[in-house]
Design an enzyme around this catalytic site. Structure first.
Site, short mmCIF file in Angstrom:
data_model
loop_
_atom_site.label_atom_id
_atom_site.label_comp_id
_atom_site.label_asym_id
_atom_site.label_seq_id
_atom_site.Cartn_x
_atom_site.Cartn_y
_atom_site.Cartn_z
CG ASP A 1 -1.10 16.14 -71.97
OD1 ASP A 1 -0.34 17.08 -72.27
OD2 ASP A 1 -0.95 14.98 -72.39
CE LYS B 1 1.46 21.18 -67.51
NZ LYS B 1 0.77 19.93 -67.88
CG ASN C 1 9.12 17.23 -72.62
OD1 ASN C 1 9.23 18.45 -72.60
ND2 ASN C 1 9.42 16.49 -71.57
N GLY D 1 3.21 20.17 -74.52
CA GLY D 1 2.30 20.70 -75.52
C GLY D 1 1.16 21.37 -74.77
CG HIS D 2 1.73 23.84 -72.07
ND1 HIS D 2 2.51 24.56 -71.21
CD2 HIS D 2 1.94 22.54 -71.75
CE1 HIS D 2 3.17 23.73 -70.41
NE2 HIS D 2 2.85 22.50 -70.72
NE ARG E 1 29.86 16.04 -63.42
CZ ARG E 1 30.48 15.44 -62.41
NH1 ARG E 1 31.02 16.16 -61.45
NH2 ARG E 1 30.56 14.14 -62.35
CD GLN F 1 7.26 17.86 -69.17
OE1 GLN F 1 8.06 18.47 -68.48
NE2 GLN F 1 7.04 18.18 -70.43
N GLY G 1 0.16 13.62 -80.84
CA GLY G 1 -1.10 13.18 -81.42
C GLY G 1 -1.56 11.81 -80.94
NE ARG H 1 -3.38 14.42 -73.85
CZ ARG H 1 -3.92 15.62 -74.11
NH1 ARG H 1 -5.19 15.85 -73.84
NH2 ARG H 1 -3.19 16.58 -74.62
P1 GDP Z 1 -1.38 21.10 -70.74
O1 GDP Z 1 -0.27 20.34 -71.34
O2 GDP Z 1 -1.50 20.88 -69.27
O3 GDP Z 1 -1.35 22.57 -71.05
O4 GDP Z 1 -2.72 20.52 -71.39
P2 GDP Z 1 -2.96 20.15 -72.96
O5 GDP Z 1 -3.16 21.41 -73.71
O6 GDP Z 1 -1.93 19.21 -73.43
O7 GDP Z 1 -4.28 19.28 -72.83
C1 GDP Z 1 -5.43 19.79 -72.27
C2 GDP Z 1 -6.56 19.69 -73.30
O8 GDP Z 1 -7.76 19.98 -72.65
C3 GDP Z 1 -6.43 20.69 -74.42
O9 GDP Z 1 -6.99 20.14 -75.58
C4 GDP Z 1 -7.24 21.87 -73.91
O10 GDP Z 1 -7.74 22.69 -74.97
C5 GDP Z 1 -8.35 21.15 -73.23
N1 GDP Z 1 -8.97 21.85 -72.10
C6 GDP Z 1 -8.39 22.53 -71.06
N2 GDP Z 1 -9.32 22.86 -70.15
C7 GDP Z 1 -10.50 22.37 -70.61
C8 GDP Z 1 -11.82 22.35 -70.08
O11 GDP Z 1 -12.10 22.83 -69.00
N3 GDP Z 1 -12.76 21.72 -70.85
C9 GDP Z 1 -12.49 21.17 -72.07
N4 GDP Z 1 -13.47 20.60 -72.76
N5 GDP Z 1 -11.25 21.15 -72.56
C10 GDP Z 1 -10.28 21.74 -71.85
P1 IMO Z 2 2.65 18.73 -70.86
O1 IMO Z 2 3.51 19.88 -70.42
C1 IMO Z 2 1.92 14.44 -71.01
C2 IMO Z 2 5.43 11.83 -70.99
C3 IMO Z 2 5.69 11.00 -72.21
C4 IMO Z 2 6.35 9.79 -71.57
C5 IMO Z 2 7.19 10.41 -70.46
C6 IMO Z 2 8.64 10.65 -70.82
O2 IMO Z 2 1.99 18.96 -72.16
O3 IMO Z 2 1.73 18.32 -69.77
P2 IMO Z 2 9.85 12.46 -72.35
O4 IMO Z 2 9.69 12.77 -73.79
O5 IMO Z 2 9.59 13.60 -71.44
O6 IMO Z 2 11.16 11.79 -72.03
O7 IMO Z 2 8.72 11.33 -72.06
O8 IMO Z 2 6.57 11.64 -70.16
N1 IMO Z 2 5.30 13.29 -71.21
C7 IMO Z 2 4.14 13.95 -71.17
N2 IMO Z 2 2.88 13.50 -71.03
N3 IMO Z 2 2.16 15.76 -71.08
C8 IMO Z 2 3.42 16.24 -71.20
O9 IMO Z 2 3.71 17.55 -71.16
C9 IMO Z 2 4.48 15.32 -71.30
N4 IMO Z 2 5.81 15.42 -71.44
C10 IMO Z 2 6.30 14.19 -71.38
O10 IMO Z 2 4.50 10.67 -72.87
O11 IMO Z 2 5.37 8.99 -70.95
MG MG Z 3 0.07 18.95 -72.89
#
Ligand code: GDP
Ligand code: IMO
Ligand code: MG
Length: 422
Positions: free
Chosen positions: A12, A15, A37, A39-40, A143, A223, A300, A303
């Site tokens: 999170d 990325k 798993n 969520g981007h 496997r 991740q 949801g 964090r």
């Molecule tokens: P990812 O899994 O690495 O793609 O990141 P997520 O989307 O799960 O979580 C990143 C959160 O930070 C999301 O709600 C983005 O919209 C938000 N976000 C990303 N870059 C920025 C930033 O520079 N500033 C703010 N305020 N939010 C950001």
């Molecule tokens: P993105 O790509 C944050 C965490 C879960 C748990 C551990 C194992 O959005 O950054 P899993 O379901 O993979 O077996 O869970 O990894 N986890 C993440 N935490 N961002 C993610 O993906 C995650 N994918 C898995 O919360 O701690």
């Molecule tokens: Mg994410």
């Protein structure tokens, strides 16, 4: 220039936003590991998209998107995601999305097995996303998994699922979880496969052709480094190699195809799920949650939030070979008078500049902090790096020194446009 984008913390990091920003100058976006798993979040022209299995390049016209062999694909989840994104006006055609025929399939019972594992672990549970990721990768390594290509042979698939359900149902019954009939699983999977089938192909020659013809490749990591099965806070990790090498093994493109590795980190640290988190800070968590920020894009869940931890980042820069840092969410610290940066851990009086391997050391790790002065200025409207307040630049400079990598991108808001190039 071909680029791998990786998360340097516990996922999170932002990325999705950085991949989306760089897609403008790319031709192909590739996911190489993980599953839904992930969520981007991408906010483009005011619309918010949350992508789980689809590469973030899907939001652009004329970009090729590849779900590589290293990804675990939940066909039912992917169809739901495609429908949702199509509903937001994005076209997902056969010439835009390619799914590897070697990718392993997440089956409905894998999700329940994931839940069973968590129940069995009790207070030691991982806090997984319950998307069946661990059980699917376990079947792959054991496997006995099913790959996308296998779905073309319904007879084989039926026999394989029937055999696998004998063990699976026994485990599920033990934990009072729903058990499965093979016919029901087959129907669900094949209904989804009707939509996905046209996208499934041997993606390796497609990627090599793009590479050899000089197209620009972008690898979208999922991740983060501390969730990597080898380098993370084991066992509180996910089940794939989330680090740079995973992009190669997960796509069939070799390390020689890559020139740049961009490590994405937040200006602070977050973690969702269980496991060690030395710089966890209740005050910062409350503050950011109060702003409606830092809730998981997939589950949801709130964090946990804490100060920037450069012990993690230093290690992550090493194992990924980071050439450039992208620091997101700098604006999250806009209101603070002072902030802490963790420069090392104290474990029983011994200073650690790199993360330990053993669990007991993690439990005892106490952050050693440096205090920096805040900028107390709203940065969300900054249009260039030079417009940032001096203290914000000093914060980024110190971060860069401590990680021994240059900061090349800075995020000051969630929108595609709120990305500053240094
Ligand atoms: P990812 O899994 O690495 O793609 O990141 P997520 O989307 O799960 O979580 C990143 C959160 O930070 C999301 O709600 C983005 O919209 C938000 N976000 C990303 N870059 C920025 C930033 O520079 N500033 C703010 N305020 N939010 C950001
Ligand atoms: P993105 O790509 C944050 C965490 C879960 C748990 C551990 C194992 O959005 O950054 P899993 O379901 O993979 O077996 O869970 O990894 N986890 C993440 N935490 N961002 C993610 O993906 C995650 N994918 C898995 O919360 O701690
Ligand atoms: Mg994410």
């Amino acid at each position: 220039m071909n680029t791998i984008i990786v998360g340097l913390q516990w996922g999170d990091e932002g990325k999705g936003k950085i991949v989306d920003f760089l897609t403008e100058t790319a031709d192909v976006v590739i996911r190489g590991q993980g599953g839904n798993n992930a969520g981007h979040t991408v906010i483009a022209q005011g619309t918010k998209y949350v992508l789980h299995l689809l590469p973030s390049g899907i939001l652009w016209d004329d970009k090729i998107n590849v779900i590589g062999n290293g990804v675990v694909v939940d066909p039912v989840g992917l169809v739901a995601e495609i429908q949702k994104v199509e509903g937001q006006g994005v076209s997902i055609t056969e010439d835009k999305l390619f799914i590897s025929d070697r990718a392993h399939v997440v089956l409905p019972f894998h999700k329940e097995l994931d839940a069973a594992r968590e129940i069995a672990l009790g207070d030691q549970k991982i806090g997984t996303t319950k998307r069946g990721i661990g059980p699917t990768y376990a079947d792959k390594v054991n496997r006995c998994g099913l790959r996308m290509a296998d779905l073309l042979d319904k007879e084989f698939t039926t026999a394989q699922i029937t055999r696998r359900l004998v063990d699976a149902n026994e485990v599920l019954a033990k934990y009072d979880l729903p058990t499965f009939e093979a016919a029901q699983v087959i129907e669900e999977v094949y209904t989804a496969f009707e939509r996905l089938g046209p996208h499934v192909t041997n993606t390796i020659p497609i990627l090599h052709k793009a590479w050899k013809s000089g197209q620009t490749l972008l690898f979208e990591g999922a991740q983060g480094t501390l969730l990597d099965i080898d380098f993370g806070t084991y066992p509180f990790v996910t089940s794939s190699n989330t680090t740079a090498g995973g992009s190669c093994t997960g796509s069939g493109l070799p390390p020689t195809a890559v020139q740049r590795v961009i490590g994405v980190c937040k200006a602070y640290t977050t973690r969702v799920g269980s496991g060690p988190f030395p710089t966890d800070d209740e005050g910062l968590s409350e503050y950011l949650h109060g702003l409606g920020r830092e809730f998981g894009a997939t589950t949801g869940r709130p964090r946990g939030c804490g100060w920037l931890d450069t012990v993690l980042l230093r290690f992550a820069c090493m194992v990924n070979g980071v050439t450039d840092l992208a620091v997101t969410n700098l604006d999250g610290l806009d209101a603070y008078d002072t902030m802490q940066i963790c420069v090392a851990y104290d474990v029983d009086g011994v200073r650690h500049e790199l993360p330990p391997a053993d669990r007991s050391a993690w439990e005892k790790a106490r952050p050693i902090y440096e205090t920096l002065t805040g900028w107390k200025t709203d940065t969300t409207g900054c249009k260039s790096f030079n417009e940032l307040p001096e203290q914000a630049k000093a914060y980024l400079k110190r971060l860069s020194e401590l990680c021994d990598a240059p900061v090349s991108f800075v995020g000051v808001g969630p929108d595609r446009a709120q990305t500053l190039v240094v």
